[in-house]
Scaffold this motif. Structure first.
Motif, short mmCIF file in Angstrom:
data_model
loop_
_atom_site.label_atom_id
_atom_site.label_comp_id
_atom_site.label_asym_id
_atom_site.label_seq_id
_atom_site.Cartn_x
_atom_site.Cartn_y
_atom_site.Cartn_z
N LYS A 1 0.91 -1.14 -0.04
CA LYS A 1 0.15 0.11 -0.07
C LYS A 1 0.98 1.30 -0.20
CE LYS A 1 -3.78 2.18 2.43
NZ LYS A 1 -4.60 2.24 3.76
N LYS A 2 2.04 1.28 0.81
CA LYS A 2 2.82 2.62 0.90
C LYS A 2 3.42 2.67 -0.65
CE LYS A 2 4.02 1.89 5.81
NZ LYS A 2 5.07 1.69 6.91
N ASP A 3 3.92 1.62 -1.31
CA ASP A 3 4.68 1.79 -2.37
C ASP A 3 3.84 2.35 -3.63
OD1 ASP A 3 7.22 1.05 -1.44
OD2 ASP A 3 7.23 -0.73 -1.89
N ILE A 4 2.58 2.00 -3.61
CA ILE A 4 1.54 2.11 -4.67
C ILE A 4 1.14 3.52 -4.54
CG2 ILE A 4 -0.84 1.73 -5.32
CD1 ILE A 4 -0.41 -1.33 -4.74
N THR A 5 0.95 4.00 -2.99
CA THR A 5 0.45 5.35 -2.80
C THR A 5 1.62 6.49 -3.21
OG1 THR A 5 -0.78 4.72 -0.87
CG2 THR A 5 -0.50 7.12 -1.11
N ALA A 6 2.80 5.93 -3.01
CA ALA A 6 3.95 6.94 -3.17
C ALA A 6 4.02 7.02 -4.71
CB ALA A 6 5.39 6.31 -2.75
N ALA A 7 3.88 5.50 -5.54
CA ALA A 7 4.37 5.75 -7.05
C ALA A 7 3.15 6.52 -7.68
CB ALA A 7 4.05 4.16 -7.44
N LEU A 8 1.92 6.36 -7.32
CA LEU A 8 0.95 7.43 -7.80
C LEU A 8 1.24 8.93 -7.73
CD1 LEU A 8 -2.39 5.17 -6.89
CD2 LEU A 8 -1.58 5.69 -9.27
N THR A 9 1.65 9.20 -6.42
CA THR A 9 1.90 10.80 -6.16
C THR A 9 2.99 11.16 -7.26
OG1 THR A 9 1.17 10.14 -3.88
CG2 THR A 9 2.31 12.16 -4.50
N VAL A 10 3.99 10.33 -7.30
CA VAL A 10 5.19 10.52 -7.86
C VAL A 10 4.75 10.68 -9.55
CG1 VAL A 10 7.41 10.06 -8.92
CG2 VAL A 10 6.90 9.60 -6.38
N ALA A 11 3.77 9.80 -9.96
CA ALA A 11 3.57 9.75 -11.40
C ALA A 11 2.69 11.16 -11.90
CB ALA A 11 2.72 8.48 -11.85
N VAL A 12 1.76 11.38 -10.79
CA VAL A 12 1.05 12.55 -11.12
C VAL A 12 1.88 13.80 -11.50
CG1 VAL A 12 -0.39 14.10 -9.77
CG2 VAL A 12 -1.00 11.67 -10.17
N ILE A 13 2.96 13.90 -10.60
CA ILE A 13 4.00 14.99 -10.70
C ILE A 13 4.90 14.75 -12.04
CG2 ILE A 13 6.01 16.32 -9.58
CD1 ILE A 13 3.32 16.45 -8.23
N ALA A 14 5.25 13.66 -12.34
CA ALA A 14 6.05 13.20 -13.46
C ALA A 14 5.83 13.46 -14.55
CB ALA A 14 6.67 11.86 -13.17
N VAL A 15 4.25 13.39 -14.67
CA VAL A 15 3.72 13.62 -16.42
C VAL A 15 4.07 14.89 -16.70
CG1 VAL A 15 1.48 13.74 -17.55
CG2 VAL A 15 2.19 11.84 -16.09
N PRO A 16 3.50 16.01 -16.21
CA PRO A 16 3.73 17.32 -16.54
C PRO A 16 5.10 17.67 -16.72
CG PRO A 16 2.61 17.38 -14.47
CD PRO A 16 2.47 16.02 -14.90
N GLN A 17 5.90 17.23 -15.56
CA GLN A 17 7.26 17.77 -15.44
C GLN A 17 8.04 17.21 -16.72
OE1 GLN A 17 9.33 16.68 -11.73
NE2 GLN A 17 8.73 18.36 -10.86
N SER A 18 7.91 15.81 -16.74
CA SER A 18 8.80 15.26 -17.88
C SER A 18 8.33 15.92 -19.30
CB SER A 18 8.39 13.82 -17.99
OG SER A 18 7.15 13.52 -18.26
#
Length: 601
Positions: free
Chosen positions: A27-44
């Protein structure tokens, strides 16, 4: 567990992660991964624009580089992929090639070279060379890069079209914008301002809110609803809804030679960023970081990534910090974040055609503003003028020089010159008894010796090498003819090079010519060997050299007793002159060469 498995685990940390993985981590890894992905899309996508390439390549890099980095990184929390500073270095290195038909082939070759250089550093264990890139160089380079990034996005933010903009310098772009302000597209400007406004509001409400993503989505919605492209608003265009395709790299040795300088700068800065971010997070997570494995991991990432249409990447501070703060338990979070970005590309890529370039430019301007570490710049200016010079030189060079990698090399060169200048200073003092204080000595400058004395104690500190030999000679020459006996006390001198040994030989010769003698005390085993092999011990007399051992102050006392022998002082006079011959030096373990030889006979 056998040695082969341990070695494999060291170079592929995922094995240990899977072996020790617990159910509660999911649960911890999935939550963190989703949060990072949301930031990564516009940033990348924004970083791809900084690099001067299509936004889809930013998404590819956010998928592939992120996954590979998490597989091989020493850190459990480092998130790899495109970053602002590396993207700008890519743009600088590719400036002369982007107008060519095979521009992207050249870009992927550049990425491969970056990875190959990093791998070479790791395999040969040359990670210590990265230490020559000082903190001040990175702060200055980042500040200069922020200025270039901000200025480079102004035309997109204002909606001003610049013909052949990829071939123009930032200064020329700025001049063009200043002379074409009448062509500003206010729809584009409004969308860019809207993105910045949304980001700022989200930060005030909750720092964890994905302001950049919300700003881009809102701007895209307005474009889709009101067909703003009809009013001259430039869009990102169609982004293929597919996973990064595998494609062989086109190798060209001649072209590789041309790209090498830029690739080396990218490789160095990328490694410094990755290692510093890993260590910063490790200071909170208490994870032990293997710097050499981090170098190898970054090298593998950038060697593999170009085969999947990616440009150079490294550790991202913002995404890594978000990953850690979101509660990521293992490196699985990083791998999943890359998977989630891939899912976004597959199922939502078709909607990316509505993203206005001005909105992404607004995101980039906000990133550029936050890149400048104002607090750290103030701290460096306050604490150290030399570091401030390095930082200022690097920052200015990054803005004004035509090639950004030159700014990095210039900053490193200035750092090394300052280091050599400081290293060329030899620390020599004269030790004299403190009046009225038993067992205490004062350090005075060597220039303070005016009248001739029977004995002088010369207190040398630090390693002696060619850079300080000239100053060493000048200072020792001041003592010629000033004493009958010169005791050279080598405090923490662990190494002497040939040039400095020759300087000491010349000094001993000069003292002998005036009828004096030289005694050396507190000699380490390394220096003792050097004195013997250089024949300096023979010149001085082996009985006049005293090396360190366990007995406290032994070599210092024995050197004084030797001086007493030469000067034929009576014991009471020697004790009065040298505070009972019990010296308060900083030696921990002294004894004489004679004591050692007697014990072995």
């Amino acid at each position: 567990m056998n040695t082969a498995v341990l070695k494999l685990e060291k170079h592929l940390p995922l094995i240990d992660t899977l072996r020790t993985y617990k159910k509660e981590y999911i649960k911890k890894d999935i939550t963190a991964a989703l949060t990072v992905a949301v930031i990564a899309v516009p940033q990348s996508m924004a970083y791809a624009l900084i690099a001067g390439v299509n936004p889809v390549y930013g998404l590819y890099t956010a998928i592939v580089s992120t996954i590979f980095c998490s597989l091989f990184s020493s850190s459990n929390h480092l998130i790899g992929g495109p970053t602002n500073a590396i993207a700008l270095l890519v743009a600088s290195g590719m400036k002369n090639y982007m107008a060519l038909e095979n521009a992207y082939e050249i870009l992927f070759l550049l990425t491969f070279l970056v990875g190959a250089i990093q791998l070479l550093f790791g395999v040969l264990r040359l990670g210590k060379l990265i230490n020559f890139v000082s903190h001040s160089v990175i702060v200055g380079f980042t500040a200069g890069a922020a200025v270039l990034i901000g200025l480079g996005q102004l035309n997109l933010f204002l909606g001003i079209s610049i013909p052949n903009s990829s071939e123009m310098s930032t200064l020329n772009k700025l001049v063009y914008i200043a002379t074409h302000l009448g062509t500003v597209n206010y729809y584009a400007l409004g969308l860019g301002l809207l993105s910045i406004f949304v980001i700022m509001i989200c930060k005030r409400i909750n720092k964890n809110l994905p302001g950049a993503l919300l700003g881009v989505c809102l701007s895209s919605a307005l474009v889709a609803m009101f067909s703003l492209e009809q009013f001259g608003v430039k869009l990102t265009g169609t982004i293929p809804s597919q996973l990064p395709p595998f494609k062989m790299i086109h190798f060209d040795l001649g072209l590789a030679g041309e790209l090498l300088s830029g690739a080396f700068a990218i490789a160095i800065i990328a490694l410094v960023e990755a290692i510093s971010i890993s260590k910063a997070i490790a200071s909170q997570s208490r994870q032990k970081i293997d710097a050499n494995q981090e170098i190898i991991g970054q090298g593998i990432t950038n060697v593999a990534a170009p085969f999947f249409q990616c440009f150079p990447g490294t550790g991202s501070f913002s995404r890594s910090a978000i990953n850690f703060q979101s509660g990521a338990a293992t490196r699985i979070a990083g791998i999943l974040s890359g998977v989630f970005v891939a899912i976004v590309l597959l199922f939502l890529g078709s909607y990316a055609k509505y993203i206005p370039m001005a909105s992404l430019a607004g995101v980039i301007l906000n990133i550029a503003f936050n890149m400048v570490n104002r607090a750290e710049i103030k701290r460096i200016f306050k604490l150290n003028k030399a570091d401030a010079l390095v930082m200022g030189t690097t920052a200015i060079a990054a803005v004004v020089l035509p090639h950004l990698d030159t700014a990095v090399y210039l900053g490193i060169a200035v750092s090394i010159m300052i280091y050599l200048r400081e290293g060329s200073k030899v620390h020599i003092k004269i030790l004299t008894p403190a009046q009225g204080k038993e067992n205490a000595f004062l350090e005075t400058e060597i220039q303070s010796v005016e009248e001739k004395a029977d004995t002088l104690i010369v207190h040398i500190q630090g390693n002696l090498y060619f850079g300080c030999a000239d100053e060493l000679e000048k200072k020792l020459d001041l003592l010629v003819g000033k004493a009958g006996i010169v005791i050279i006390r080598m405090k923490r001198v662990n190494s002497i090079d040939v040039t400095s040994l020759d300087t000491l030989k010349l000094f001993v010769q000069k003292i002998k010519e005036t009828g004096g003698k030289v005694i050396i005390s507190g000699v380490s085993s390394n220096v003792d060997k050097l004195l013997t092999e250089s024949k300096l011990a023979q010149q001085i007399g082996e009985e006049n050299i005293f090396i360190s051992q366990e007995d406290l102050f032994a070599s210092s006392n024995q050197a004084l007793n030797r001086a007493k022998y030469f000067l034929d002082y009576d014991i009471s006079k020697v004790k009065e002159m040298f505070s009972n011959s019990t010296l308060v030096f900083n030696d921990q373990f002294d004894s004489s060469r004679q004591a050692v030889s007697q014990n072995t006979n």
